[in-house]
Design a protein around this motif. Structure first.
Motif, PDB file in Angstrom:
ATOM      1  N   VAL A 171      -0.143  -1.601  26.619  1.00  0.00           N
ATOM      2  CA  VAL A 171       0.402  -1.314  25.511  1.00  0.00           C
ATOM      3  C   VAL A 171       2.018  -0.857  25.765  1.00  0.00           C
ATOM      4  O   VAL A 171       2.328  -0.377  26.637  1.00  0.00           O
ATOM      5  CB  VAL A 171      -0.115   0.455  25.149  1.00  0.00           C
ATOM      6  CG1 VAL A 171       0.567   0.717  23.892  1.00  0.00           C
ATOM      7  CG2 VAL A 171      -1.769   0.168  24.993  1.00  0.00           C
TER       8      VAL A 171
ATOM      9  N   ARG B 277       5.254   0.410  24.895  1.00  0.00           N
ATOM     10  CA  ARG B 277       5.869   1.668  24.381  1.00  0.00           C
ATOM     11  C   ARG B 277       7.468   1.771  24.511  1.00  0.00           C
ATOM     12  O   ARG B 277       7.816   1.240  25.624  1.00  0.00           O
ATOM     13  CB  ARG B 277       5.147   2.961  25.169  1.00  0.00           C
ATOM     14  CG  ARG B 277       3.816   3.337  24.513  1.00  0.00           C
ATOM     15  CD  ARG B 277       3.203   4.459  25.452  1.00  0.00           C
ATOM     16  NE  ARG B 277       1.721   4.586  24.984  1.00  0.00           N
ATOM     17  CZ  ARG B 277       0.594   4.132  25.611  1.00  0.00           C
ATOM     18  NH1 ARG B 277       0.975   3.163  26.482  1.00  0.00           N
ATOM     19  NH2 ARG B 277      -0.309   4.002  25.217  1.00  0.00           N
TER      20      ARG B 277
ATOM     21  N   TYR C  58       8.315  -2.152  17.304  1.00  0.00           N
ATOM     22  CA  TYR C  58       7.644  -0.874  17.061  1.00  0.00           C
ATOM     23  C   TYR C  58       7.262  -1.144  15.582  1.00  0.00           C
ATOM     24  O   TYR C  58       6.204  -0.954  14.965  1.00  0.00           O
ATOM     25  CB  TYR C  58       7.970   0.281  17.396  1.00  0.00           C
ATOM     26  CG  TYR C  58       7.529   1.550  17.045  1.00  0.00           C
ATOM     27  CD1 TYR C  58       6.134   1.786  17.582  1.00  0.00           C
ATOM     28  CD2 TYR C  58       8.055   2.339  16.340  1.00  0.00           C
ATOM     29  CE1 TYR C  58       5.215   2.853  16.992  1.00  0.00           C
ATOM     30  CE2 TYR C  58       7.338   3.501  16.003  1.00  0.00           C
ATOM     31  CZ  TYR C  58       6.131   3.779  16.401  1.00  0.00           C
ATOM     32  OH  TYR C  58       5.313   4.857  15.709  1.00  0.00           O
TER      33      TYR C  58
ATOM     34  N   ASP D  75       3.272  -1.758  15.106  1.00  0.00           N
ATOM     35  CA  ASP D  75       2.253  -0.953  15.539  1.00  0.00           C
ATOM     36  C   ASP D  75       1.503  -0.677  14.082  1.00  0.00           C
ATOM     37  O   ASP D  75       1.668  -0.106  12.964  1.00  0.00           O
ATOM     38  CB  ASP D  75       2.938   0.379  15.755  1.00  0.00           C
ATOM     39  CG  ASP D  75       2.068   1.221  16.108  1.00  0.00           C
ATOM     40  OD1 ASP D  75       0.887   1.013  16.430  1.00  0.00           O
ATOM     41  OD2 ASP D  75       2.480   2.516  15.823  1.00  0.00           O
TER      42      ASP D  75
ATOM     43  N   ASP E 104      -1.652   0.014  13.942  1.00  0.00           N
ATOM     44  CA  ASP E 104      -2.651   1.256  13.859  1.00  0.00           C
ATOM     45  C   ASP E 104      -1.736   2.597  13.634  1.00  0.00           C
ATOM     46  O   ASP E 104      -2.452   3.532  13.780  1.00  0.00           O
ATOM     47  CB  ASP E 104      -3.813   1.294  14.620  1.00  0.00           C
ATOM     48  CG  ASP E 104      -3.152   1.059  16.057  1.00  0.00           C
ATOM     49  OD1 ASP E 104      -1.971   1.524  16.385  1.00  0.00           O
ATOM     50  OD2 ASP E 104      -3.833   0.851  17.126  1.00  0.00           O
ATOM     51  N   GLY E 105      -0.488   2.706  13.916  1.00  0.00           N
ATOM     52  CA  GLY E 105       0.101   3.731  13.958  1.00  0.00           C
ATOM     53  C   GLY E 105       0.021   4.806  15.003  1.00  0.00           C
ATOM     54  O   GLY E 105       0.224   5.904  15.162  1.00  0.00           O
ATOM     55  N   ASP E 106      -0.347   4.056  16.328  1.00  0.00           N
ATOM     56  CA  ASP E 106      -0.521   5.045  17.299  1.00  0.00           C
ATOM     57  C   ASP E 106       0.610   5.307  18.492  1.00  0.00           C
ATOM     58  O   ASP E 106       0.418   5.536  19.392  1.00  0.00           O
ATOM     59  CB  ASP E 106      -1.847   4.418  18.129  1.00  0.00           C
ATOM     60  CG  ASP E 106      -1.452   3.203  18.859  1.00  0.00           C
ATOM     61  OD1 ASP E 106      -0.520   2.433  18.675  1.00  0.00           O
ATOM     62  OD2 ASP E 106      -2.461   2.665  19.680  1.00  0.00           O
ATOM     63  N   GLY E 107       1.536   4.588  17.844  1.00  0.00           N
ATOM     64  CA  GLY E 107       3.005   4.765  18.754  1.00  0.00           C
ATOM     65  C   GLY E 107       3.040   3.770  19.934  1.00  0.00           C
ATOM     66  O   GLY E 107       3.916   3.844  20.493  1.00  0.00           O
ATOM     67  N   GLY E 108       2.371   2.726  19.944  1.00  0.00           N
ATOM     68  CA  GLY E 108       2.106   1.754  20.821  1.00  0.00           C
ATOM     69  C   GLY E 108       2.023   0.310  20.292  1.00  0.00           C
ATOM     70  O   GLY E 108       1.450   0.458  18.954  1.00  0.00           O
TER      71      GLY E 108
ATOM     72  N   THR F 124       0.085  -3.142  21.075  1.00  0.00           N
ATOM     73  CA  THR F 124      -0.808  -3.892  21.834  1.00  0.00           C
ATOM     74  C   THR F 124      -0.577  -5.593  21.787  1.00  0.00           C
ATOM     75  O   THR F 124       0.425  -5.836  21.005  1.00  0.00           O
ATOM     76  CB  THR F 124      -2.153  -3.877  21.633  1.00  0.00           C
ATOM     77  OG1 THR F 124      -2.340  -4.226  20.162  1.00  0.00           O
ATOM     78  CG2 THR F 124      -2.780  -2.339  21.688  1.00  0.00           C
TER      79      THR F 124
ATOM     80  N   GLU G  46      -1.297  -6.884  18.375  1.00  0.00           N
ATOM     81  CA  GLU G  46      -0.305  -6.420  17.299  1.00  0.00           C
ATOM     82  C   GLU G  46       0.844  -7.255  17.708  1.00  0.00           C
ATOM     83  O   GLU G  46       1.437  -7.628  16.581  1.00  0.00           O
ATOM     84  CB  GLU G  46      -0.185  -4.908  17.548  1.00  0.00           C
ATOM     85  CG  GLU G  46      -1.112  -4.016  17.093  1.00  0.00           C
ATOM     86  CD  GLU G  46      -1.048  -2.321  17.189  1.00  0.00           C
ATOM     87  OE1 GLU G  46      -1.280  -1.450  16.538  1.00  0.00           O
ATOM     88  OE2 GLU G  46      -0.593  -2.228  18.343  1.00  0.00           O
TER      89      GLU G  46
END
Length: 178
Positions: free
Chosen positions: A31, A33, A68, A72, A74-78, A80, A83
């Motif tokens: 992921v 970040r 980002y 991103d 799914d809004g999870d802050g990371g 993949t 994505e």
């Protein structure tokens, strides 16, 4: 080279994006970040000995923020790999981002500020990003054979890397062999 980043990614595009994703994923957790981009900036500083460190940090922070914002889902802050691939495969909005990042990256890589990137300067970029070498990449990228990359050449190749689907295009090898 396609005019947009639309359609189903080819095997080549998937290999290129996967390659650069692994290079950007500094902690190897699958992921992306902001901390991964900080690690990339640290690698850059180690390769360049701190020269132009703040400019590269700013460039990488901007690259992270843009990736980002566009990736991103799914809004999870990371972000993949899937994505990122979807964003590259999406509506073409990444083209402006890719070109803007290429220009900023060029300016950070151009350590002597002469408006061109030498093979030695380019080798530092590849070493910082991937830990690899640019032995064969630079010769492919230097289209006019003058020993330097212009900002225009650099941006063209950066876009070819992210959006192109031609195994023989010079931009396919922006980070060396994929």
């Amino acid at each position: 080279m396609p005019a947009t980043l639309e359609g189903v990614p080819s095997d080549l595009q998937t290999r290129k994006i996967s390659f650069v994703f692994r290079a950007m994923d500094g902690d190897g957790d699958g992921v992306l970040r902001r901390s991964d981009f900080d690690l990339l900036a640290d690698r850059w500083a180690a390769v360049r000995g701190g020269a132009h460190e703040e400019r590269m940090r700013e460039t990488l922070r901007a690259w992270w923020e843009a990736l980002y914002a566009t990736s991103d889902q799914d809004g999870d802050g990371g972000v993949t790999a899937s994505e990122l691939m979807s964003a590259v495969d999406g509506d073409g909005t990444m083209i402006d981002l890719v070109v803007a990042t290429a220009v900023a990256m060029f300016e950070a890589v151009d350590s002597d500020g002469d408006g061109r990137v030498s093979e030695a300067e380019y080798a530092q970029l590849v070493r910082a990003w991937t830990g690899g070498t640019s032995v064969h990449a630079f010769a492919r990228l230097d289209l006019d054979g003058d020993g330097y990359l212009s900002k225009q050449e650099f941006a063209r190749h950066w876009l070819e890397f992210w959006a192109g689907d031609d195994e023989d295009a010079p931009g396919t090898y922006v980070f060396g062999e994929v």
